[in-house]
Design an enzyme around this catalytic site. Structure first.
Site, short mmCIF file in Angstrom:
data_model
loop_
_atom_site.label_atom_id
_atom_site.label_comp_id
_atom_site.label_asym_id
_atom_site.label_seq_id
_atom_site.Cartn_x
_atom_site.Cartn_y
_atom_site.Cartn_z
N GLU A 368 0.84 -1.22 0.00
CA GLU A 368 0.00 0.00 0.00
C GLU A 368 0.87 1.27 0.00
O GLU A 368 0.54 2.28 0.63
CB GLU A 368 -1.02 -0.04 1.14
CG GLU A 368 -1.90 -1.27 0.98
CD GLU A 368 -3.28 -1.18 1.55
OE1 GLU A 368 -3.76 -0.07 1.79
OE2 GLU A 368 -3.90 -2.24 1.71
N1 CAA Z 1 -4.26 11.05 -2.86
C1 CAA Z 1 -5.00 11.67 -3.79
N2 CAA Z 1 -4.54 11.94 -5.03
C2 CAA Z 1 -3.29 11.56 -5.32
C3 CAA Z 1 -2.46 10.90 -4.40
C4 CAA Z 1 -2.99 10.65 -3.12
N3 CAA Z 1 -2.30 10.00 -2.19
N4 CAA Z 1 -1.27 10.65 -4.99
C5 CAA Z 1 -1.34 11.13 -6.22
N5 CAA Z 1 -2.56 11.68 -6.43
C6 CAA Z 1 -3.04 12.33 -7.65
C7 CAA Z 1 -2.20 13.56 -7.95
O1 CAA Z 1 -2.70 14.69 -7.26
C8 CAA Z 1 -2.37 13.69 -9.45
O2 CAA Z 1 -3.65 14.24 -9.74
P1 CAA Z 1 -3.75 15.55 -10.67
O3 CAA Z 1 -3.11 15.14 -11.97
O4 CAA Z 1 -5.22 15.78 -10.77
O5 CAA Z 1 -2.99 16.62 -9.96
C9 CAA Z 1 -2.42 12.22 -9.91
O6 CAA Z 1 -2.83 11.46 -8.76
C10 CAA Z 1 -1.08 11.71 -10.41
O7 CAA Z 1 -0.17 11.86 -9.35
P2 CAA Z 1 1.32 12.34 -9.56
O8 CAA Z 1 1.39 13.38 -10.61
O9 CAA Z 1 1.83 12.70 -8.22
O10 CAA Z 1 1.96 11.01 -10.14
P3 CAA Z 1 3.40 10.39 -9.88
O11 CAA Z 1 3.53 9.30 -10.87
O12 CAA Z 1 4.43 11.45 -9.81
O13 CAA Z 1 3.29 9.78 -8.40
C11 CAA Z 1 2.53 8.14 -6.78
C12 CAA Z 1 2.21 8.95 -8.03
C13 CAA Z 1 2.21 9.00 -5.56
C14 CAA Z 1 3.95 7.69 -6.72
C15 CAA Z 1 1.60 6.93 -6.89
O14 CAA Z 1 1.90 6.20 -8.07
C16 CAA Z 1 1.67 5.99 -5.70
O15 CAA Z 1 1.06 6.26 -4.65
N6 CAA Z 1 2.39 4.86 -5.85
C17 CAA Z 1 2.33 3.79 -4.87
C18 CAA Z 1 1.29 2.78 -5.29
C19 CAA Z 1 0.80 1.95 -4.16
O16 CAA Z 1 0.57 2.44 -3.04
N7 CAA Z 1 0.57 0.68 -4.43
C20 CAA Z 1 0.00 -0.20 -3.46
C21 CAA Z 1 -0.59 -1.38 -4.16
S1 CAA Z 1 -2.10 -1.88 -3.47
C22 CAA Z 1 -1.72 -2.95 -2.22
O17 CAA Z 1 -0.61 -3.07 -1.76
C23 CAA Z 1 -2.93 -3.62 -1.68
C24 CAA Z 1 -2.69 -4.93 -1.03
O18 CAA Z 1 -3.05 -5.94 -1.57
C25 CAA Z 1 -2.20 -4.97 0.38
#
Ligand code: CAA
Length: 384
Positions: A368
């Site tokens: 996550e």
């Molecule tokens: N909350 C709300 N919106 C968010 C957000 C958050 N935490 N993080 C990013 N966004 C939004 C941004 O605001 C942006 O929106 P706008 O274009 O409207 O401004 C959009 O999403 C794209 O974000 P970024 O431009 O920041 O994109 P990025 O590629 O630079 O970064 C990231 C994105 C934060 C790294 C994201 O990819 C991320 O959180 N990665 C981790 C993924 C993750 O947590 N995976 C878990 C897998 S599920 C799991 O583990 C479940 C299980 O089975 C236990």
């Protein structure tokens, strides 16, 4: 500011503690060793109302607040993090996501049995399919495709590390519909697991949470009706991120529970184990460890409660959820390692539970959103 738990929260704590100690503890070592998914325990959680804790009663949920959910997660994770991760995914990622972004029809059809955790008397839970072999932290680069065919989409691709992968009846699947739009070209879909073209891979042989049901899932020309798309076209990435914000509170609470479970075992052991003519907690070396454990755990608990409180107040909890997960997961790793150390040689064998808790702690720094991703989220928020 009120640090006192309500009567209802105390009751939930008591019920979760009883469930953990009476139902989860027996057999936890064997389930870990044989990687056995605790299906019967999930069925009991459904009966307790713990699989849809925060969902509204009209959709089969228990209508509780997020702090109650954190409390229940902590108690269950003290004993069996394989049970609590299944519970967390169903509560925070699946039910919460559907309740907040699903249509009335989607909620009636899917949320209600998912929040109840049962359909026609059988276990009915969900899974959240975002990660892929080449898209873990870099989640915007989804390779799974969803091609719009008018009244339905066709999905192709592979998802990895899926919690509840083989047991879930319902998958929430993120897929790319238009790669040129980046994150705005991603959609989220409700996909029934028994749909033609879905193949569940072998169970992963893991370091920790070994009972948890972790699989890859492949999609080959899987037809998904258009009414199963969540939100407007292109909403899928926002859906995943918003849902994960709450998921991160659940995993922070899981890490908190793993840490406090290990601490409680270390404290009890330190009172009973003698060395150099006195109980080992009377040695400053051990007492300082216990003091530091207790302090780190309490700070993790308050971060979890604060993130949960912000969520319940309708505030933006993105940053506080990331802080809670970052700190609680680091605390879990540190405390469990020290708990093994307090136990000495006994800590290194399975009967004393702390080695399992140490192995289970590691995943909380990874899933996550890794600790590095949490730092990205926090860093971007505090510098913007
Ligand atoms: N909350 C709300 N919106 C968010 C957000 C958050 N935490 N993080 C990013 N966004 C939004 C941004 O605001 C942006 O929106 P706008 O274009 O409207 O401004 C959009 O999403 C794209 O974000 P970024 O431009 O920041 O994109 P990025 O590629 O630079 O970064 C990231 C994105 C934060 C790294 C994201 O990819 C991320 O959180 N990665 C981790 C993924 C993750 O947590 N995976 C878990 C897998 S599920 C799991 O583990 C479940 C299980 O089975 C236990």
């Amino acid at each position: 500011m009120d640090f006192k738990l309500t009567e209802e929260q105390l009751m939930i704590q008591k019920a979760a503690r009883a469930f953990a100690q009476q139902q989860c503890l027996p057999g936890v070592i064997e389930r870990d060793e044989h990687q056995k998914f605790p299906k019967e325990l999930l069925e009991q959680l459904a009966d307790l109302g713990f699989l849809g804790m925060m969902a509204a009663p009209e959709f089969g949920g228990a209508g509780m607040d997020t702090i109650s959910y954190v409390i229940a997660m902590e108690e269950i994770s003290k004993v069996d993090a394989s049970v609590s991760v299944a519970m967390s995914v169903n509560n925070s990622l699946v039910c919460w996501g559907l309740e907040h972004y699903g249509t009335e029809e989607q909620k009636k059809k899917y949320l209600t049995p998912l929040a109840q955790g049962k359909k026609d008397g059988a276990l009915y839970i969900g899974a959240f399919l975002l990660s892929e072999p080449e898209a873990g932290s870099d989640a915007t680069h989804q390779h799974t495709s969803a091609v719009d065919k008018g009244d339905h989409y066709v999905l192709n691709g592979v998802k990895n590390w899926i919690t509840n992968g083989s047991t879930a009846s319902v998958y929430l699947v993120m897929a790319q519909t238009d790669a040129s739009k980046g994150p705005k070209g991603i959609n989220a879909f409700i996909v029934e697991k028994n749909t033609d073209g879905i193949t569940v891979g072998a169970k992963e042989n893991k370091l920790g949470i070994r009972g948890s049901d972790t699989h890859s899932v492949s999609f080959t020309d899987v037809k998904v009706p258009k009414e199963n798309r969540i939100g407007a076209d292109g909403f899928g990435f926002t859906f995943a991120m918003k849902t994960l914000n709450g998921g991160r509170i659940g995993i922070a609470a899981q890490a908190l529970g793993i840490a406090s479970g290990a601490y409680e075992l270390a404290l009890a052991y330190s009172k009973q184990r003698q060395s150099f003519g006195k109980p080992i907690h009377e040695h400053q070396a051990i007492q300082f460890k216990l003091a530091e454990m207790a302090t780190k755990i309490q700070s993790a608990r308050y971060l979890c409660y604060h993130a949960a409180w912000e969520k319940d107040q309708g505030l933006d909890y993105t940053t506080s959820a990331a802080m809670a997960k970052l700190h609680a997961s680091d605390t879990a790793m540190w405390v469990t390692t020290e708990a093994v150390q307090v136990h000495g040689g006994y800590g290194f064998v399975k009967e004393y539970h702390v080695e399992r808790l140490m192995r289970d702690a590691k995943i909380t720094q990874i899933y996550e959103g890794t600790s590095e991703i949490q730092k990205m989220v926090i860093g971007r928020s505090i510098t913007k």
